[in-house]
Design a protein around this motif. Structure first.
Motif, PDB file in Angstrom:
ATOM      1  N   VAL A  69     -46.885 -29.767 -24.050  1.00  0.00           N
ATOM      2  CA  VAL A  69     -45.883 -28.588 -24.570  1.00  0.00           C
ATOM      3  C   VAL A  69     -46.419 -28.034 -26.154  1.00  0.00           C
ATOM      4  CG1 VAL A  69     -43.709 -27.815 -25.068  1.00  0.00           C
ATOM      5  CG2 VAL A  69     -44.396 -29.893 -23.206  1.00  0.00           C
ATOM      6  N   LEU A  70     -46.906 -26.682 -25.463  1.00  0.00           N
ATOM      7  CA  LEU A  70     -47.348 -25.951 -26.447  1.00  0.00           C
ATOM      8  C   LEU A  70     -46.662 -24.697 -27.570  1.00  0.00           C
ATOM      9  CD1 LEU A  70     -51.199 -25.406 -28.184  1.00  0.00           C
ATOM     10  CD2 LEU A  70     -49.690 -23.191 -28.116  1.00  0.00           C
ATOM     11  N   VAL A  71     -46.155 -24.848 -28.315  1.00  0.00           N
ATOM     12  CA  VAL A  71     -45.645 -23.031 -28.820  1.00  0.00           C
ATOM     13  C   VAL A  71     -46.509 -22.505 -29.605  1.00  0.00           C
ATOM     14  CG1 VAL A  71     -43.361 -22.201 -30.211  1.00  0.00           C
ATOM     15  CG2 VAL A  71     -43.491 -24.225 -28.312  1.00  0.00           C
ATOM     16  N   ASP A  72     -46.452 -20.984 -29.032  1.00  0.00           N
ATOM     17  CA  ASP A  72     -47.586 -19.995 -30.189  1.00  0.00           C
ATOM     18  C   ASP A  72     -46.683 -19.615 -30.231  1.00  0.00           C
ATOM     19  OD1 ASP A  72     -50.151 -18.837 -31.110  1.00  0.00           O
ATOM     20  OD2 ASP A  72     -50.080 -17.974 -30.091  1.00  0.00           O
ATOM     21  N   LEU A  73     -46.491 -18.843 -32.062  1.00  0.00           N
ATOM     22  CA  LEU A  73     -45.383 -18.359 -32.808  1.00  0.00           C
ATOM     23  C   LEU A  73     -46.259 -16.942 -32.846  1.00  0.00           C
ATOM     24  CD1 LEU A  73     -44.252 -20.962 -34.839  1.00  0.00           C
ATOM     25  CD2 LEU A  73     -43.448 -20.602 -33.338  1.00  0.00           C
ATOM     26  N   GLY A  74     -45.532 -16.164 -33.169  1.00  0.00           N
ATOM     27  CA  GLY A  74     -45.617 -15.043 -33.293  1.00  0.00           C
ATOM     28  C   GLY A  74     -47.475 -14.720 -32.204  1.00  0.00           C
ATOM     29  N   SER A  75     -47.378 -14.476 -31.113  1.00  0.00           N
ATOM     30  CA  SER A  75     -48.754 -14.255 -30.103  1.00  0.00           C
ATOM     31  C   SER A  75     -49.664 -13.505 -30.116  1.00  0.00           C
ATOM     32  CB  SER A  75     -48.365 -14.964 -29.049  1.00  0.00           C
ATOM     33  OG  SER A  75     -47.692 -15.790 -28.712  1.00  0.00           O
ATOM     34  N   GLY A  76     -48.692 -12.042 -30.863  1.00  0.00           N
ATOM     35  CA  GLY A  76     -49.806 -10.703 -30.659  1.00  0.00           C
ATOM     36  C   GLY A  76     -49.638 -10.414 -29.402  1.00  0.00           C
ATOM     37  N   ALA A  77     -51.292 -10.616 -29.375  1.00  0.00           N
ATOM     38  CA  ALA A  77     -52.169 -10.398 -29.001  1.00  0.00           C
ATOM     39  C   ALA A  77     -52.421 -11.759 -27.803  1.00  0.00           C
ATOM     40  CB  ALA A  77     -53.690 -10.136 -28.931  1.00  0.00           C
ATOM     41  N   GLY A  78     -51.906 -12.751 -28.035  1.00  0.00           N
ATOM     42  CA  GLY A  78     -52.152 -13.719 -26.970  1.00  0.00           C
ATOM     43  C   GLY A  78     -53.232 -15.207 -27.665  1.00  0.00           C
ATOM     44  N   PHE A  79     -53.103 -14.912 -28.932  1.00  0.00           N
ATOM     45  CA  PHE A  79     -54.972 -15.298 -29.543  1.00  0.00           C
ATOM     46  C   PHE A  79     -53.584 -16.374 -30.924  1.00  0.00           C
ATOM     47  CE2 PHE A  79     -57.219 -11.194 -28.482  1.00  0.00           C
ATOM     48  CZ  PHE A  79     -57.912 -12.546 -27.761  1.00  0.00           C
ATOM     49  N   PRO A  80     -53.819 -17.996 -30.526  1.00  0.00           N
ATOM     50  CA  PRO A  80     -54.725 -18.843 -29.405  1.00  0.00           C
ATOM     51  C   PRO A  80     -53.927 -19.129 -28.320  1.00  0.00           C
ATOM     52  CG  PRO A  80     -53.940 -20.021 -31.110  1.00  0.00           C
ATOM     53  CD  PRO A  80     -53.135 -19.104 -31.751  1.00  0.00           C
ATOM     54  N   GLY A  81     -52.793 -18.933 -28.379  1.00  0.00           N
ATOM     55  CA  GLY A  81     -51.954 -19.256 -27.666  1.00  0.00           C
ATOM     56  C   GLY A  81     -52.569 -18.891 -26.046  1.00  0.00           C
ATOM     57  N   LEU A  82     -52.229 -18.435 -25.367  1.00  0.00           N
ATOM     58  CA  LEU A  82     -52.085 -17.839 -24.192  1.00  0.00           C
ATOM     59  C   LEU A  82     -54.610 -17.964 -23.716  1.00  0.00           C
ATOM     60  CD1 LEU A  82     -52.390 -16.342 -21.568  1.00  0.00           C
ATOM     61  CD2 LEU A  82     -52.656 -14.137 -22.873  1.00  0.00           C
ATOM     62  N   VAL A  83     -55.360 -18.158 -24.304  1.00  0.00           N
ATOM     63  CA  VAL A  83     -56.283 -18.990 -24.931  1.00  0.00           C
ATOM     64  C   VAL A  83     -56.105 -20.601 -24.172  1.00  0.00           C
ATOM     65  CG1 VAL A  83     -58.735 -18.860 -25.732  1.00  0.00           C
ATOM     66  CG2 VAL A  83     -57.865 -17.244 -25.736  1.00  0.00           C
ATOM     67  N   LEU A  84     -55.474 -21.161 -25.170  1.00  0.00           N
ATOM     68  CA  LEU A  84     -55.746 -22.112 -24.704  1.00  0.00           C
ATOM     69  C   LEU A  84     -54.302 -22.516 -23.461  1.00  0.00           C
ATOM     70  CD1 LEU A  84     -54.637 -23.034 -28.184  1.00  0.00           C
ATOM     71  CD2 LEU A  84     -56.753 -23.817 -27.156  1.00  0.00           C
ATOM     72  N   ALA A  85     -53.550 -21.717 -22.973  1.00  0.00           N
ATOM     73  CA  ALA A  85     -53.074 -21.717 -21.315  1.00  0.00           C
ATOM     74  C   ALA A  85     -53.852 -21.841 -20.739  1.00  0.00           C
ATOM     75  CB  ALA A  85     -52.147 -20.769 -21.636  1.00  0.00           C
ATOM     76  N   ILE A  86     -54.954 -21.167 -20.731  1.00  0.00           N
ATOM     77  CA  ILE A  86     -56.314 -20.826 -19.766  1.00  0.00           C
ATOM     78  C   ILE A  86     -57.347 -22.007 -19.791  1.00  0.00           C
ATOM     79  CG2 ILE A  86     -58.740 -19.258 -19.120  1.00  0.00           C
ATOM     80  CD1 ILE A  86     -56.457 -16.939 -20.500  1.00  0.00           C
ATOM     81  N   LEU A  87     -57.197 -22.856 -20.849  1.00  0.00           N
ATOM     82  CA  LEU A  87     -58.155 -23.967 -21.074  1.00  0.00           C
ATOM     83  C   LEU A  87     -57.533 -24.820 -20.155  1.00  0.00           C
ATOM     84  CD1 LEU A  87     -60.150 -22.575 -24.807  1.00  0.00           C
ATOM     85  CD2 LEU A  87     -60.956 -22.488 -22.127  1.00  0.00           C
ATOM     86  N   GLY A  88     -55.936 -25.203 -20.044  1.00  0.00           N
ATOM     87  CA  GLY A  88     -55.659 -26.139 -19.260  1.00  0.00           C
ATOM     88  C   GLY A  88     -53.967 -26.806 -20.300  1.00  0.00           C
ATOM     89  N   VAL A  89     -53.824 -26.322 -21.748  1.00  0.00           N
ATOM     90  CA  VAL A  89     -52.511 -26.863 -22.073  1.00  0.00           C
ATOM     91  C   VAL A  89     -51.427 -26.334 -20.645  1.00  0.00           C
ATOM     92  CG1 VAL A  89     -50.854 -27.109 -23.899  1.00  0.00           C
ATOM     93  CG2 VAL A  89     -53.036 -26.409 -24.141  1.00  0.00           C
ATOM     94  N   PRO A  90     -50.541 -27.463 -20.173  1.00  0.00           N
ATOM     95  CA  PRO A  90     -50.037 -27.315 -19.307  1.00  0.00           C
ATOM     96  C   PRO A  90     -49.042 -26.422 -19.323  1.00  0.00           C
ATOM     97  CG  PRO A  90     -50.824 -29.770 -19.581  1.00  0.00           C
ATOM     98  CD  PRO A  90     -50.945 -29.586 -20.323  1.00  0.00           C
ATOM     99  N   GLU A  91     -47.992 -26.120 -20.602  1.00  0.00           N
ATOM    100  CA  GLU A  91     -46.934 -25.665 -20.798  1.00  0.00           C
ATOM    101  C   GLU A  91     -47.132 -25.051 -21.866  1.00  0.00           C
ATOM    102  OE1 GLU A  91     -41.877 -26.240 -21.293  1.00  0.00           O
ATOM    103  OE2 GLU A  91     -43.689 -27.694 -20.380  1.00  0.00           O
TER     104      GLU A  91
END
Length: 209
Positions: A69-91
Motif C-alpha cells: 500500500v502506497l500513498v502519494d501526497l499532492g500527486s499533481g500530474a501523478g509523479f511519482p505515484g501513478l508511475v509506481l502503480a504502473i510499475l507494479g505497486v499493488p495498491e
C-alpha cells in the motif's frame, strides 16, 4: 545532455514493452491535457522521460520488500505515484486537492490501465489508510511531510521523498519535532536532487502543526 526518450527509459529501468506502452499512453494524455492545466513545468516537457518518468521510477528499487500500500501526497500530474502503480505497486492512493488535476489523474490511470484510488481531498482529511510507504515530490518542507505522513505510516512505515538543495536545512528544522532514521540516495534524474528515505518515524518533544 543526451536526449532521454522512451527507449532510453526502457534501457535504463528495464521495463517490459507492455509497461512501456502503458507509460507512453500516460505521456500522451499528459501532453493532451497540459495546455489546459499546468500539470508539469513547461520547460520540462522536452525532457519529460528523464525529468518525470525516470524521476519517479527510480524510487521503485528503494521500496521496502513486500510494499503493498502506497500513498502519494499532492500527486499533481501523478509523479511519482501513478508511475509506481504502473510499475507494479499493488495498491496506490493518489491524494490531490485540485479537482482538475484529480480528473486528469483518473483519466491517465484509465488510459494506462493502472488500478489506483484518487482522493480529491486535502491531505489531512484523508483517513483510514494504513500505508507501507508514503511518497511526495516537490510538495512541502520535510517537517510538514512528516506531519502529513505519520497518520498513514505510524512508526513502522517508510517515507520516500524527492528533495532538492534545501534538504540539509529541512533536516535541521525537523529535529525538534520528529525522530527518524534517514538514508540519502543520489537522484538519477537530477544532479541537484536527493531521494530521502525515512523510517522509524516518531514524534519529538515538540509537536509540529
Amino acid at each position: 545532455m543526451a536526449v532521454f526518450d522512451a527507449q532510453a527509459f526502457q534501457d535504463d529501468i528495464g521495463v517490459s514493452r507492455e509497461t512501456l506502452d502503458r507509460l507512453a499512453a500516460y505521456e500522451t494524455v499528459l501532453r493532451k491535457w497540459q495546455p489546459r492545466i499546468n500539470l508539469v513545468g513547461p520547460s520540462t516537457l522536452p525532457d519529460l522521460w528523464r525529468r518525470h518518468f525516470l524521476d519517479s521510477a527510480q524510487l521503485q528499487p528503494l521500496l521496502p520488500d513486500g510494499t503493498r500500500v502506497l500513498v502519494d501526497l499532492g500527486s499533481g500530474a501523478g509523479f511519482p505515484g501513478l508511475v509506481l502503480a504502473i510499475l507494479g505497486v499493488p495498491e496506490v492512493h493518489l491524494v490531490e486537492s485540485d479537482s482538475r488535476k484529480a480528473a486528469f489523474l483518473r483519466e491517465a490511470a484509465r488510459v494506462a490501465g493502472a488500478s489506483v484510488t484518487v482522493h480529491n481531498k486535502r491531505i489531512e482529511t484523508v483517513t483510514g489508510i494504513e500505508a507501507d510507504v508514503v511518497t511526495a515530490r516537490a510538495l512541502a518542507p520535510l517537517a510538514d511531510l512528516l506531519g502529513w505522513s505519520f497518520p498513514f505510516l505510524g512508526s513502522r512505515g517508510t517515507g520516500l521523498f524527492l528533495k532538492g538543495q534545501t534538504l540539509d536545512d529541512e533536516l535541521t528544522a525537523t529535529t525538534k519535532y520528529w525522530k527518524m532514521r534517514t538514508e540519502r540516495f543520489e537522484s538519477r534524474s537530477d544532479p541537484t536532487g536527493t531521494i530521502l528515505r525515512v523510517s522509524g518515524i516518531e514524534r519529538g518533544e515538540t509537536d509540529h502543526g
